[in-house]
Design a protein around this motif. Structure first.
Motif, PDB file in Angstrom:
ATOM      1  N   ILE A 195     -23.885  12.894 -22.702  1.00 41.24           N
ATOM      2  CA  ILE A 195     -24.075  13.369 -24.071  1.00 41.24           C
ATOM      3  C   ILE A 195     -25.521  13.806 -24.295  1.00 41.24           C
ATOM      4  O   ILE A 195     -25.801  14.656 -25.144  1.00 41.24           O
ATOM      5  N   LYS A 196     -26.447  13.236 -23.515  1.00 42.50           N
ATOM      6  CA  LYS A 196     -27.841  13.665 -23.589  1.00 42.50           C
ATOM      7  C   LYS A 196     -28.018  15.029 -22.922  1.00 42.50           C
ATOM      8  O   LYS A 196     -28.778  15.876 -23.386  1.00 42.50           O
ATOM      9  N   LEU A 197     -27.316  15.205 -21.795  1.00 45.03           N
ATOM     10  CA  LEU A 197     -27.416  16.471 -21.071  1.00 45.03           C
ATOM     11  C   LEU A 197     -26.661  17.592 -21.779  1.00 45.03           C
ATOM     12  O   LEU A 197     -27.092  18.745 -21.769  1.00 45.03           O
ATOM     13  N   GLN A 198     -25.523  17.241 -22.374  1.00 48.55           N
ATOM     14  CA  GLN A 198     -24.688  18.216 -23.089  1.00 48.55           C
ATOM     15  C   GLN A 198     -24.240  17.599 -24.420  1.00 48.55           C
ATOM     16  O   GLN A 198     -23.166  16.987 -24.487  1.00 48.55           O
ATOM     17  N   PRO A 199     -25.022  17.724 -25.459  1.00 52.20           N
ATOM     18  CA  PRO A 199     -24.706  17.073 -26.747  1.00 52.20           C
ATOM     19  C   PRO A 199     -23.348  17.477 -27.315  1.00 52.20           C
ATOM     20  O   PRO A 199     -22.771  16.725 -28.100  1.00 52.20           O
ATOM     21  N   GLU A 200     -22.820  18.628 -26.925  1.00 58.79           N
ATOM     22  CA  GLU A 200     -21.534  19.078 -27.461  1.00 58.79           C
ATOM     23  C   GLU A 200     -20.373  18.846 -26.487  1.00 58.79           C
ATOM     24  O   GLU A 200     -19.298  19.414 -26.669  1.00 58.79           O
ATOM     25  N   ASN A 201     -20.600  18.029 -25.494  1.00 54.35           N
ATOM     26  CA  ASN A 201     -19.538  17.764 -24.524  1.00 54.35           C
ATOM     27  C   ASN A 201     -18.413  16.970 -25.195  1.00 54.35           C
ATOM     28  O   ASN A 201     -18.618  15.848 -25.657  1.00 54.35           O
ATOM     29  N   GLN A 202     -17.232  17.537 -25.258  1.00 55.82           N
ATOM     30  CA  GLN A 202     -16.141  16.935 -26.013  1.00 55.82           C
ATOM     31  C   GLN A 202     -15.621  15.655 -25.355  1.00 55.82           C
ATOM     32  O   GLN A 202     -15.250  14.702 -26.050  1.00 55.82           O
ATOM     33  N   ASN A 203     -15.584  15.625 -24.038  1.00 58.39           N
ATOM     34  CA  ASN A 203     -15.139  14.406 -23.361  1.00 58.39           C
ATOM     35  C   ASN A 203     -16.066  13.242 -23.659  1.00 58.39           C
ATOM     36  O   ASN A 203     -15.624  12.102 -23.867  1.00 58.39           O
ATOM     37  N   ALA A 204     -17.362  13.527 -23.661  1.00 59.30           N
ATOM     38  CA  ALA A 204     -18.335  12.471 -23.947  1.00 59.30           C
ATOM     39  C   ALA A 204     -18.203  11.995 -25.392  1.00 59.30           C
ATOM     40  O   ALA A 204     -18.278  10.786 -25.674  1.00 59.30           O
ATOM     41  N   MET A 205     -18.014  12.925 -26.321  1.00 57.28           N
ATOM     42  CA  MET A 205     -17.864  12.530 -27.725  1.00 57.28           C
ATOM     43  C   MET A 205     -16.626  11.648 -27.920  1.00 57.28           C
ATOM     44  O   MET A 205     -16.661  10.656 -28.651  1.00 57.28           O
ATOM     45  N   TRP A 206     -15.535  12.033 -27.279  1.00 54.81           N
ATOM     46  CA  TRP A 206     -14.318  11.232 -27.406  1.00 54.81           C
ATOM     47  C   TRP A 206     -14.531   9.823 -26.838  1.00 54.81           C
ATOM     48  O   TRP A 206     -14.216   8.825 -27.473  1.00 54.81           O
TER      49      TRP A 206
END
Length: 292
Positions: free
Chosen positions: A231-242
């Motif tokens: 989430i730090k590398l890709q703040p909009e990563n949907q898998n990480a948000m879920w």
């Protein structure tokens, strides 16, 4: 004498199986055409993956395009391998009527001649040596993994033995082991790649998803660390948000879970089934937050 009776009974059972086998053969033949199609697809996908690796090595193709195409091909390959395994692995060739008659003849010969002779031999020899010879477990290989794939993986492992700091190579090996079903090997290879290149979003995402699939109820330890890094590398990563929302929800932190899932809901296609499902979860989480 006990072993004599036991082994005689086993031979009788095997003979009955051999004699009645033609009755069940027609069911296996129904899957033959589909198995042929899957094996052809498997070989074609492996060739395409190999060509993709060559193109990537020669830097003749954009890295993002390579990644997308590899994921597509490996998803198809994984699906084909699973279906092949469900069909029973090795292809069974069709038998002609002559083969069927031969099977009956061999079965009857076994029942009428070999059974008494073998039983007498076992009794005379005291059973042990013969049994140890007849029951010699063989190493079983996964029939759904073609030799070409095993050779490619073997070459990659050999190269990595001489280039242990090749993060991309370990990443590729982890992906290959995962597709082949070698979970321990995949985990070890992904771990080596991550230690060498912890800021590679594609690697981190893939490694995190691999660990999460092994135990979807576990949101602690390495999987949490990976998704937190992602989430730090890709703040909009949907898998990480879920995942981070789910981890917070499990810990009773409904505010944190709601924050992640509301961001995810905005990013999802409106009106999609996934968005509607997530909206229900968000509403339930809001209710939970209001109850606290």
């Amino acid at each position: 004498m006990t072993w004599f009776y036991v082994f005689a009974a086993l031979i009788a059972l095997v003979t009955v199986w051999y004699v009645t086998r033609p009755l069940a053969r027609s069911m296996a033949d129904d899957n033959g055409e589909r198995r042929d199609q899957l094996e052809q697809l498997r070989e074609r996908l492996l060739v395409q993956l190999n060509e993709l690796d060559i193109e990537e090595g020669d830097r003749n193709i954009d890295a993002n395009v390579v990644g997308d195409e590899r994921r597509r091909l490996e998803a198809q390959l994984s699906s084909a391998l699973r279906e092949l395994e469900s069909l029973g692995g090795k292809k069974k060739r069709k038998k002609t009527k002559q083969d069927s008659r031969r099977g009956w003849a061999v079965g009857l010969a076994t029942l009428g001649i070999l059974l008494p002779l073998t039983s007498a031999g076992l009794y005379a020899l005291g059973q042990r040596d013969t049994l140890s010879y007849l029951y010699r477990p063989q190493t079983q290989s996964n029939p759904s993994v073609p030799p070409m794939a095993l050779e490619m993986v073997a070459r990659l492992e050999k190269r990595l033995a001489g280039q242990p700091n090749d993060a991309a190579g370990w990443h590729q090996l982890g992906r290959a082991f995962s597709v082949m079903g070698n979970m321990d090997g995949a985990n070890s290879a992904y771990d080596r790649a991550y230690k060498l290149d912890p800021n590679n979003p594609e690697l981190v995402s893939e490694y995190a998803a691999f660990i999460y699939r092994q135990n979807p109820q576990n949101t602690t330890g390495r999987v949490f660390t990976l998704y937190s890094n992602l989430i730090k590398l890709q703040p909009e990563n949907q898998n990480a948000m879920w995942f981070l929302g789910f981890a917070a929800y499990q810990n009773g932190d409904y505010k944190q879970a709601l924050g992640q899932w509301e961001r995810l809901l905005i990013a999802m296609p409106p009106g999609s089934q996934e968005a509607e499902h997530l909206r229900l979860i968000v509403n339930k989480t809001r209710e939970k937050l209001g109850e606290k």
